[in-house]
Design a protein around this motif. Structure first.
Motif, PDB file in Angstrom:
ATOM      1  N   THR A 118      23.919  80.347  22.701  1.00 32.47           N
ATOM      2  CA  THR A 118      24.543  80.264  24.017  1.00 32.47           C
ATOM      3  C   THR A 118      25.552  81.394  24.137  1.00 32.47           C
ATOM      4  O   THR A 118      26.372  81.593  23.236  1.00 32.47           O
ATOM      5  N   VAL A 119      25.497  82.140  25.219  1.00 30.01           N
ATOM      6  CA  VAL A 119      26.416  83.254  25.438  1.00 30.01           C
ATOM      7  C   VAL A 119      27.228  82.969  26.704  1.00 30.01           C
ATOM      8  O   VAL A 119      26.663  82.696  27.762  1.00 30.01           O
ATOM      9  N   LEU A 120      28.572  83.036  26.585  1.00 32.87           N
ATOM     10  CA  LEU A 120      29.455  82.699  27.704  1.00 32.87           C
ATOM     11  C   LEU A 120      30.373  83.855  28.071  1.00 32.87           C
ATOM     12  O   LEU A 120      30.730  84.685  27.227  1.00 32.87           O
ATOM     13  N   ALA A 121      30.793  83.859  29.338  1.00 28.25           N
ATOM     14  CA  ALA A 121      31.858  84.758  29.762  1.00 28.25           C
ATOM     15  C   ALA A 121      33.212  84.192  29.348  1.00 28.25           C
ATOM     16  O   ALA A 121      34.137  84.930  28.996  1.00 28.25           O
ATOM     17  N   SER A 122      33.337  82.847  29.384  1.00 24.91           N
ATOM     18  CA  SER A 122      34.578  82.196  28.953  1.00 24.91           C
ATOM     19  C   SER A 122      34.287  80.730  28.676  1.00 24.91           C
ATOM     20  O   SER A 122      33.270  80.187  29.105  1.00 24.91           O
ATOM     21  N   ALA A 123      35.218  80.105  27.948  1.00 24.16           N
ATOM     22  CA  ALA A 123      35.104  78.682  27.654  1.00 24.16           C
ATOM     23  C   ALA A 123      36.487  78.056  27.718  1.00 24.16           C
ATOM     24  O   ALA A 123      37.434  78.545  27.088  1.00 24.16           O
ATOM     25  N   SER A 124      36.607  76.986  28.512  1.00 24.69           N
ATOM     26  CA  SER A 124      37.832  76.200  28.553  1.00 24.69           C
ATOM     27  C   SER A 124      37.681  75.078  27.530  1.00 24.69           C
ATOM     28  O   SER A 124      36.822  74.196  27.674  1.00 24.69           O
ATOM     29  N   LEU A 125      38.492  75.121  26.484  1.00 26.93           N
ATOM     30  CA  LEU A 125      38.390  74.181  25.372  1.00 26.93           C
ATOM     31  C   LEU A 125      39.378  73.052  25.608  1.00 26.93           C
ATOM     32  O   LEU A 125      40.592  73.279  25.676  1.00 26.93           O
ATOM     33  N   ARG A 126      38.888  71.822  25.720  1.00 29.37           N
ATOM     34  CA  ARG A 126      39.668  70.744  26.290  1.00 29.37           C
ATOM     35  C   ARG A 126      39.677  69.506  25.410  1.00 29.37           C
ATOM     36  O   ARG A 126      38.792  69.292  24.575  1.00 29.37           O
ATOM     37  N   ALA A 127      40.697  68.669  25.642  1.00 26.00           N
ATOM     38  CA  ALA A 127      40.802  67.348  25.024  1.00 26.00           C
ATOM     39  C   ALA A 127      40.742  66.311  26.137  1.00 26.00           C
ATOM     40  O   ALA A 127      41.470  66.406  27.132  1.00 26.00           O
ATOM     41  N   VAL A 128      39.857  65.326  25.974  1.00 25.50           N
ATOM     42  CA  VAL A 128      39.655  64.291  26.988  1.00 25.50           C
ATOM     43  C   VAL A 128      40.005  62.942  26.384  1.00 25.50           C
ATOM     44  O   VAL A 128      39.520  62.587  25.299  1.00 25.50           O
ATOM     45  N   CYS A 129      40.863  62.189  27.084  1.00 26.23           N
ATOM     46  CA  CYS A 129      41.292  60.864  26.636  1.00 26.23           C
ATOM     47  C   CYS A 129      40.679  59.802  27.538  1.00 26.23           C
ATOM     48  O   CYS A 129      40.741  59.901  28.763  1.00 26.23           O
ATOM     49  N   LEU A 130      40.079  58.781  26.914  1.00 22.45           N
ATOM     50  CA  LEU A 130      39.519  57.650  27.645  1.00 22.45           C
ATOM     51  C   LEU A 130      40.204  56.360  27.212  1.00 22.45           C
ATOM     52  O   LEU A 130      40.678  56.249  26.066  1.00 22.45           O
TER      53      LEU A 130
END
Length: 432
Positions: free
Chosen positions: A98-110
């Protein structure tokens, strides 16, 4: 009265611990759940308490502390066709990618009770990130949680700490860079005031620790074992297991061609053991019990090694199994039985002391996620979305096959009365 107080305290600790799943593979990091009444059967229409789509894409496993469950994910911004072609020409790793221009690396709380998303926080943002393999993601390393703090690691893209009450990012560290070739995979471990993790790229190979309070580098130790010249054979995606080894806290750390022991306090190498030029891309986490530890050589020639450490200065190989070793899924030790599943779906049960085979049976599908053990049962999730439940016994007994939508790459988590499964499409709470 003292006995009553002791029993009460024991029950409180057990009850509290059964509601927390602080790291990948559970409280001890070895795939064991202390939870009770863990569900056995489910489907999309049966025994589902809730199902919540998680934004983005990520294969990290869930962690739980009290009334919060967290996973990491990545919001991907694809590169243009021209940029994709240019960067793929420079790729020396495995295909496809997979090739990306950018990636937002996130933490998700449920909310574990309702499945409601409570926080969706950007921890890091990476421009033109390294490519990742199709079986990997930009958020594959699992987070680690403790009271008030969540630690999110994204490999060479960086590490961050989140205040779990406010959702504020308290610190980030982006100074440790390697070429993963196929994306990040190593999960960190909390030990005292340190966050310990592997950095085994095709260019550089080392183990490091950050001060979990500040994010500053505490120590870094280069791999000392001689490896093959081909950089592809040097990379690894392992997670250390920290145990007491003959009175010395020791980080058991698997890398290409070697398994190492490090002092987690300062990072100094205590010992190393060559297992030959059998493996690379290590992703299987070691497990330990009764004076021995066990690991797989993963890709290349996947073999399972049993190593004795009790009473010896340098650990010694006791036996190894060259048949049906796992490429990606970590093993589980239950009493004197060692269970593991190959990438192609052969589940093995052998005597942990001798390696003597009890059985080998085929499960349908491919396997990447690591199994867990709960109440005498083993849960094996497949990439086809089926979780096979088998008896933790010397004779093979299939108890249930549970199908969900979407492939399963993450390992499950369990608390009293519930098991949590993350597919590529959603997070599920299974139970009443």
């Amino acid at each position: 009265m003292k006995l009553v107080c002791f029993l009460f305290l024991t029950l409180v600790i057990h009850a509290s611990g059964a509601q927390n799943w602080p790291q990948w593979r559970g409280p001890e990091g070895q795939g064991h759940a202390v939870a009770k009444d863990v569900p056995v059967e489910w489907s999309e229409t049966k025994n589902i308490a809730w199902k919540t789509p998680v934004p983005g894409r990520g294969y990290s496993s869930p962690v739980i502390w009290g009334d919060q469950m967290w996973v990491t994910t990545a919001i991907e911004n694809p590169a243009s066709p021209e940029e994709t072609e240019r960067r793929l020409k420079a790729n020396t790793g495995d295909q496809p990618v997979t090739v990306l221009a950018s990636a937002s690396l996130r933490a998700v709380c449920l909310d574990p009770a309702s499945g409601k998303i409570l926080h969706d926080i950007e921890v890091l943002n990476e421009k033109e990130p390294q490519w990742v393999h199709a079986l990997n993601s930009y958020a594959s390393p699992s987070p680690v949680i403790e009271e008030g703090r969540l630690y999110c690691h994204f490999g060479a893209f960086g590490t961050g700490c989140v205040d779990t009450a406010s959702g504020k990012v308290l610190w980030t560290n982006r100074e440790l860079h390697i070429n993963h070739e196929n994306g990040p995979g190593s999960t960190p471990v909390v030990w005292k005031d340190l966050l310990v993790f592997h950095c085994d790229g095709s260019d550089k190979q080392f183990i490091a620790a950050l001060d979990k309070r500040t994010g500053k580098l505490a120590w870094r130790t280069d791999r000392s074992g001689e490896m093959r010249e081909n950089g592809q054979m040097k990379k690894a995606y392992g997670t250390p297991l920290i145990i007491d080894m003959n009175g010395q806290p020791t980080a058991i750390s698997t890398g290409a061609d070697w398994v190492y022991g490090y002092d987690p306090a300062y990072g100094n190498e205590l010992w190393k053991l060559s297992y030959g030029q059998l493996g690379f891309s290590m992703s299987v986490r070691p497990i330990a019990g009764d004076g021995m530890f066990f690991f797989s050589t993963c890709f290349g020639k996947p073999e399972v090694f049993a190593v004795k450490y009790a009473g010896v200065k340098t650990p010694e190989v006791v036996w190894h199994d060259s048949k049906n070793g796992p490429n990606m899924a970590s093993p589980v030790l239950v009493g004197d039985m060692l269970f593991y599943v190959s990438d192609g779906g052969i589940v093995s049960c052998v005597d942990a002391k001798t390696g003597k085979e009890h059985y080998r049976e085929r499960l349908r599908g491919k396997f990447s996620a690591s199994p867990i053990h709960a109440e005498g049962r083993l849960y094996f999730p497949s990439r086809e979305g089926v979780t096979f439940v088998i008896a933790a016994a010397k004779e093979f007994k299939l108890i249930a096959e549970n199908q969900l939508e979407g492939k399963i790459m993450a390992s499950p988590a369990a608390i009293d009365g519930a098991i949590f499964v993350r597919t590529e499409l959603a997070m599920y709470r299974i139970g009443k």
